[in-house]
Write a protein that holds these residues in place. Structure first.
Motif, PDB file in Angstrom:
ATOM      1  N   UNK A  97       0.814  -1.210   0.000  1.00 60.09           N
ATOM      2  CA  UNK A  97       0.000   0.000   0.000  1.00 60.09           C
ATOM      3  C   UNK A  97       0.852   1.266   0.000  1.00 60.09           C
ATOM      4  N   UNK A  98       2.146   1.106   0.212  1.00 59.93           N
ATOM      5  CA  UNK A  98       3.061   2.244   0.188  1.00 59.93           C
ATOM      6  C   UNK A  98       3.828   2.239  -1.129  1.00 59.93           C
ATOM      7  N   UNK A  99       4.457   3.359  -1.488  1.00 65.94           N
ATOM      8  CA  UNK A  99       5.194   3.417  -2.759  1.00 65.94           C
ATOM      9  C   UNK A  99       6.219   2.287  -2.869  1.00 65.94           C
ATOM     10  N   UNK A 100       6.266   1.675  -4.045  1.00 65.04           N
ATOM     11  CA  UNK A 100       7.164   0.552  -4.291  1.00 65.04           C
ATOM     12  C   UNK A 100       8.151   0.913  -5.393  1.00 65.04           C
ATOM     13  N   UNK A 101       9.331   0.321  -5.358  1.00 60.62           N
ATOM     14  CA  UNK A 101      10.337   0.609  -6.388  1.00 60.62           C
ATOM     15  C   UNK A 101      10.101  -0.202  -7.661  1.00 60.62           C
ATOM     16  N   UNK A 102       8.891  -0.138  -8.176  1.00 62.76           N
ATOM     17  CA  UNK A 102       8.569  -0.829  -9.418  1.00 62.76           C
ATOM     18  C   UNK A 102       7.863   0.148 -10.348  1.00 62.76           C
ATOM     19  N   UNK A 103       7.959  -0.117 -11.623  1.00 61.92           N
ATOM     20  CA  UNK A 103       7.445   0.804 -12.628  1.00 61.92           C
ATOM     21  C   UNK A 103       5.925   0.704 -12.726  1.00 61.92           C
ATOM     22  N   UNK A 104       5.272   1.839 -12.822  1.00 64.87           N
ATOM     23  CA  UNK A 104       3.830   1.860 -13.008  1.00 64.87           C
ATOM     24  C   UNK A 104       3.462   1.446 -14.433  1.00 64.87           C
ATOM     25  N   UNK A 105       2.245   0.944 -14.588  1.00 61.92           N
ATOM     26  CA  UNK A 105       1.727   0.535 -15.903  1.00 61.92           C
ATOM     27  C   UNK A 105       2.657  -0.460 -16.608  1.00 61.92           C
ATOM     28  N   UNK A 106       3.167  -1.430 -15.856  1.00 62.05           N
ATOM     29  CA  UNK A 106       4.184  -2.317 -16.441  1.00 62.05           C
ATOM     30  C   UNK A 106       3.865  -3.809 -16.347  1.00 62.05           C
ATOM     31  N   UNK A 107       2.736  -4.166 -15.714  1.00 63.51           N
ATOM     32  CA  UNK A 107       2.432  -5.585 -15.526  1.00 63.51           C
ATOM     33  C   UNK A 107       1.184  -5.974 -16.322  1.00 63.51           C
TER      34      UNK A 107
END
Length: 210
Positions: A97-107
């Motif tokens: 639920x907190x910011x993650x070090x992964x790219x948005x709109x990527x899965x």
């Protein structure tokens, strides 16, 4: 006899409990052919990596680090994968639920099983037209159903380790037994799904942000 080639946590929580769900992930991989998958609240449920080459797992459990850093995990997936290339496995011991070090709109696909409001907190990581596979244990499929960014496209039925995907009669789901409207505020407060006239193991939503 214990098979020492199997990661012990995976053996304990998924194989021993007959809850690997191999057929489910196989059918989803065949149907949607996802290149990348996201599994918030996964714990060590690495079954998707047998069928989807590039998987990212997220969970706050402190055992994540020792599990995923164990060479036995990569060896196990190499032996059980259903594709030619080597698996790509990423993991984060974090609160989804907190910011993650992964790219948005990527899965291409995201899984939500027994882990809270993933449909809400992690939808930004899905590609537009990607798919959310979601159950209603904490009311998450109810939230997805009420979210205009998602469209219900299928349901998943389960009998033991056998799974079927249906796209029929979708308008007959999410109808409350007492005939009243869905109470979103109650779902958010209680973290539990409503009682519907029909239910299934999980639901398939397509992410169609406006």
């Amino acid at each position: 006899m214990t098979d020492h080639s199997i990661p012990s946590l995976y053996q304990r929580f998924f194989i021993d409990k007959q809850d690997e769900r191999k057929q489910l992930f196989l059918k989803l991989a065949q149907k949607f052919q996802p290149s990348k998958g996201l599994y918030p609240g996964s714990f060590v449920h690495i079954t998707p990596s047998m069928f989807i080459r590039d998987m990212t797992y997220i969970d706050m459990d402190r055992r994540m680090k020792s599990f995923f850093e164990d060479e036995k995990v990569s060896q196990f997936l190499e032996e059980h994968k259903t594709y030619t290339e080597s698996p790509i496995v990423s993991w984060h011991m974090a609160d989804y639920a907190k910011p993650l070090p992964i790219e948005e709109n990527s899965f291409d696909i995201m899984f939500s099983f027994y882990a809270g409001f993933i449909s809400r907190d992690c939808k930004k990581y899905l590609k537009p037209e990607g798919f959310l596979i979601c159950n209603n244990s904490h009311g998450d499929s109810t939230l997805a159903f009420l979210d205009d960014d998602y469209a219900l496209t299928g349901v998943i039925k389960r009998r033991g380790e056998n799974f079927t995907i249906s796209e029929n009669d979708l308008d007959t789901y999410f109808i409350k037994r007492d005939g009243t409207r869905i109470n979103k505020e109650k779902v958010l407060e209680k973290m539990t799904g409503e009682h519907y006239t029909k239910s299934c193991f999980a639901y398939i939503f397509q992410y169609l942000p406006s």
